[in-house]
Design a protein around this motif. Structure first.
Motif, PDB file in Angstrom:
ATOM      1  N   ARG A  86      33.622 -68.247 -39.344  1.00 44.13           N
ATOM      2  CA  ARG A  86      32.588 -68.712 -40.217  1.00 44.13           C
ATOM      3  C   ARG A  86      31.303 -68.634 -39.481  1.00 44.13           C
ATOM      4  NH1 ARG A  86      34.518 -73.219 -40.679  1.00 44.13           N
ATOM      5  NH2 ARG A  86      32.788 -74.511 -39.283  1.00 44.13           N
ATOM      6  N   LYS A  87      31.244 -68.915 -38.200  1.00 46.88           N
ATOM      7  CA  LYS A  87      30.033 -69.147 -37.330  1.00 46.88           C
ATOM      8  C   LYS A  87      29.714 -67.723 -36.363  1.00 46.88           C
ATOM      9  CE  LYS A  87      29.062 -73.489 -38.000  1.00 46.88           C
ATOM     10  NZ  LYS A  87      27.756 -74.003 -38.189  1.00 46.88           N
ATOM     11  N   HIS A  88      30.517 -66.818 -36.304  1.00 50.59           N
ATOM     12  CA  HIS A  88      30.479 -65.629 -35.479  1.00 50.59           C
ATOM     13  C   HIS A  88      30.522 -64.456 -36.091  1.00 50.59           C
ATOM     14  CE1 HIS A  88      29.498 -67.653 -31.509  1.00 50.59           C
ATOM     15  NE2 HIS A  88      30.298 -68.719 -31.938  1.00 50.59           N
ATOM     16  N   ASN A  89      31.206 -64.623 -37.390  1.00 45.55           N
ATOM     17  CA  ASN A  89      31.490 -63.448 -38.218  1.00 45.55           C
ATOM     18  C   ASN A  89      32.469 -62.507 -37.452  1.00 45.55           C
ATOM     19  OD1 ASN A  89      31.393 -62.482 -40.848  1.00 45.55           O
ATOM     20  ND2 ASN A  89      29.497 -61.339 -40.176  1.00 45.55           N
ATOM     21  N   TYR A  92      36.686 -71.383 -37.524  1.00 45.96           N
ATOM     22  CA  TYR A  92      35.300 -71.859 -36.957  1.00 45.96           C
ATOM     23  C   TYR A  92      34.627 -70.481 -36.610  1.00 45.96           C
ATOM     24  CZ  TYR A  92      31.474 -73.524 -34.355  1.00 45.96           C
ATOM     25  OH  TYR A  92      30.291 -73.904 -33.818  1.00 45.96           O
ATOM     26  N   VAL A  93      35.407 -69.413 -35.710  1.00 44.40           N
ATOM     27  CA  VAL A  93      34.796 -68.326 -35.062  1.00 44.40           C
ATOM     28  C   VAL A  93      34.530 -67.390 -36.276  1.00 44.40           C
ATOM     29  CG1 VAL A  93      35.513 -66.075 -33.874  1.00 44.40           C
ATOM     30  CG2 VAL A  93      35.912 -68.480 -32.885  1.00 44.40           C
ATOM     31  N   GLU A 120      30.798 -76.185 -29.298  1.00 46.66           N
ATOM     32  CA  GLU A 120      31.360 -75.577 -30.586  1.00 46.66           C
ATOM     33  C   GLU A 120      32.899 -75.935 -30.972  1.00 46.66           C
ATOM     34  OE1 GLU A 120      29.350 -71.461 -31.417  1.00 46.66           O
ATOM     35  OE2 GLU A 120      29.803 -71.452 -29.446  1.00 46.66           O
ATOM     36  N   LEU A 166      31.752 -68.396 -26.667  1.00 45.53           N
ATOM     37  CA  LEU A 166      31.882 -69.625 -27.227  1.00 45.53           C
ATOM     38  C   LEU A 166      31.835 -70.951 -26.249  1.00 45.53           C
ATOM     39  CD1 LEU A 166      35.319 -69.167 -29.047  1.00 45.53           C
ATOM     40  CD2 LEU A 166      32.980 -69.442 -30.112  1.00 45.53           C
ATOM     41  N   GLU A 204      33.166 -79.275 -32.272  1.00 46.34           N
ATOM     42  CA  GLU A 204      32.762 -79.258 -33.750  1.00 46.34           C
ATOM     43  C   GLU A 204      34.206 -78.627 -34.681  1.00 46.34           C
ATOM     44  OE1 GLU A 204      29.885 -77.069 -36.787  1.00 46.34           O
ATOM     45  OE2 GLU A 204      29.420 -77.334 -34.709  1.00 46.34           O
ATOM     46  N   ALA A 205      34.891 -77.488 -33.991  1.00 46.08           N
ATOM     47  CA  ALA A 205      35.844 -76.960 -34.797  1.00 46.08           C
ATOM     48  C   ALA A 205      37.004 -77.714 -35.030  1.00 46.08           C
ATOM     49  CB  ALA A 205      36.254 -75.635 -33.914  1.00 46.08           C
TER      50      ALA A 205
END
Length: 353
Positions: A204-207, A201-202, A255, A251, A258-259
């Motif tokens: 994908r969402k936070h690059n 998740y990190v 979030e 974070l 969702e992850a």
């Protein structure tokens, strides 16, 4: 004379106490008869690749994860509830037995927990590893049975109890009655998958890229599988995938909710499947008794609420959830006379006879 004899026994005892081992993917707990849980350490081993010598085990080895030079590797010899590296598992068990026993003339009897759907090949690997590590005799017990005993459930009565044990590598779900497993499943989705889900998740969402230890810290601090009443936030340090440089970002618990949704849903579906296969009489008992959750994964915020909302059955997390399996294993040490070596103690084997 009696005074000196007592000192000798306490300090120079050559006799071994029987041992119960919760051989977990993430953590190993060791229960010594008459003493309780005396060891709780990560199941990590650090070895020198060149010499093959053991460098560190447990907590010391975990601190080296991701920080070792080229000649030293830190590995987790158990994956998804079973042995993935036999030699390292043997070394780890041997070192843990040495830590809790010291020098003893006689070898201890050892009870080891295994997942409920372990294969016979995997069972043999556990038995051989325990024997080679210094056990006189090795007994196996299924994790959900040990968890139920450790949680204080009376499994000897003709009354259905549903136990959900969420460990590091596997989630074991079992309906237990009359001391045996009536229906069960074991899925390779548990604590490690939660950590992986947070890392993905990190990314994908936070690059950004974070390690396993950071993901576990996030899971324990703000992790949840059911909406929190108040939003929690946490500052996290990782590596930016664009620049390759260190980066700090924030974070939130929503979030992480969702992850973890996909992983938590898989566990709930597994609970549903076990309930669907359970005889109606026992389903009625479970509705009255409720569902009991054990293991470190059950401590993620809101897991009991999620299961209760999806099944309609009251759900609670056992006291000392992380230690339930170890306590249940320790309880079995009192009944070794009625147990037989190896796989014979597995409930599903008793049903097949």
């Amino acid at each position: 004379m009696a005074f000196f004899l007592d000192i000798f026994k306490r300090n120079f005892s050559l006799f071994s106490s029987d041992i119960g081992i919760d051989l977990g993917t993430a953590t190993v707990l060791v229960y010594v008869k008459g003493k309780g849980i005396v060891l709780n350490e990560p199941s990590v081993v650090a070895v020198n690749k060149v010499t093959g010598k053991l460098v560190a085990v447990g907590t010391e080895a975990q601190e080296t994860l991701g920080r070792t030079p080229d000649n030293i590797i830190a590995i987790r010899p158990l994956r998804e509830g079973v042995i993935s590296d036999y030699e390292m598992t043997e070394l780890m068990i041997k070192e843990f037995i040495r830590k809790v026993q010291g020098f003893r003339l006689f070898k201890p009897n050892v009870v080891i927990c295994v997942p409920s759907i372990i294969t016979e090949v995997e069972e043999r690997a556990v038995i051989d590893a325990g024997t080679q590590a210094g056990a006189k005799r090795v007994f196996l017990i299924e994790e959900p049975v040990a968890a139920a005993i450790g949680a204080g459930l009376d499994i000897s009565r003709p009354n259905g109890n549903l136990v959900v044990d969420i460990g590091g590598g596997t989630t074991d779900i079992a309906v237990i009655s009359l001391g045996g497993i009536v229906e069960s499943t074991s899925i390779k989705i548990a604590g490690d998958k939660f950590d992986e889900a947070i890392i993905k998740y990190v990314r994908r969402k936070h690059n950004a890229l974070i390690g396993e230890r950071t993901a576990e810290q996030v899971k324990k601090t703000i992790g949840c599988v059911y909406p929190r009443t108040e939003e929690e936030i946490m500052e996290v340090k990782g590596r930016c995938l664009m620049t390759g440089l260190p980066r700090t970002f924030t974070l939130s618990s929503s979030e992480i909710l969702e992850a973890l949704e996909e992983v938590s849903s898989a566990i709930v579906e597994a609970i549903h499947s076990v309930l669907e296969r359970t005889p109606p009489e026992l389903t009625g008992d479970i509705s009255s008794n409720g569902i009991v959750m054990t293991g470190g994964g059950s401590l993620i915020w809101g897991f009991d609420k999620l299961v209760a909302s999806k099944t309609g059955i009251p759900t609670r997390v056992a006291d000392e959830a992380v230690s339930c399996v170890a306590y249940g294993t320790g309880n079995c040490l009192e009944n070794l006379a009625s147990m037989q070596d190896g796989t014979i103690n597995l409930s599903r084997k008793r049903q097949m006879r």
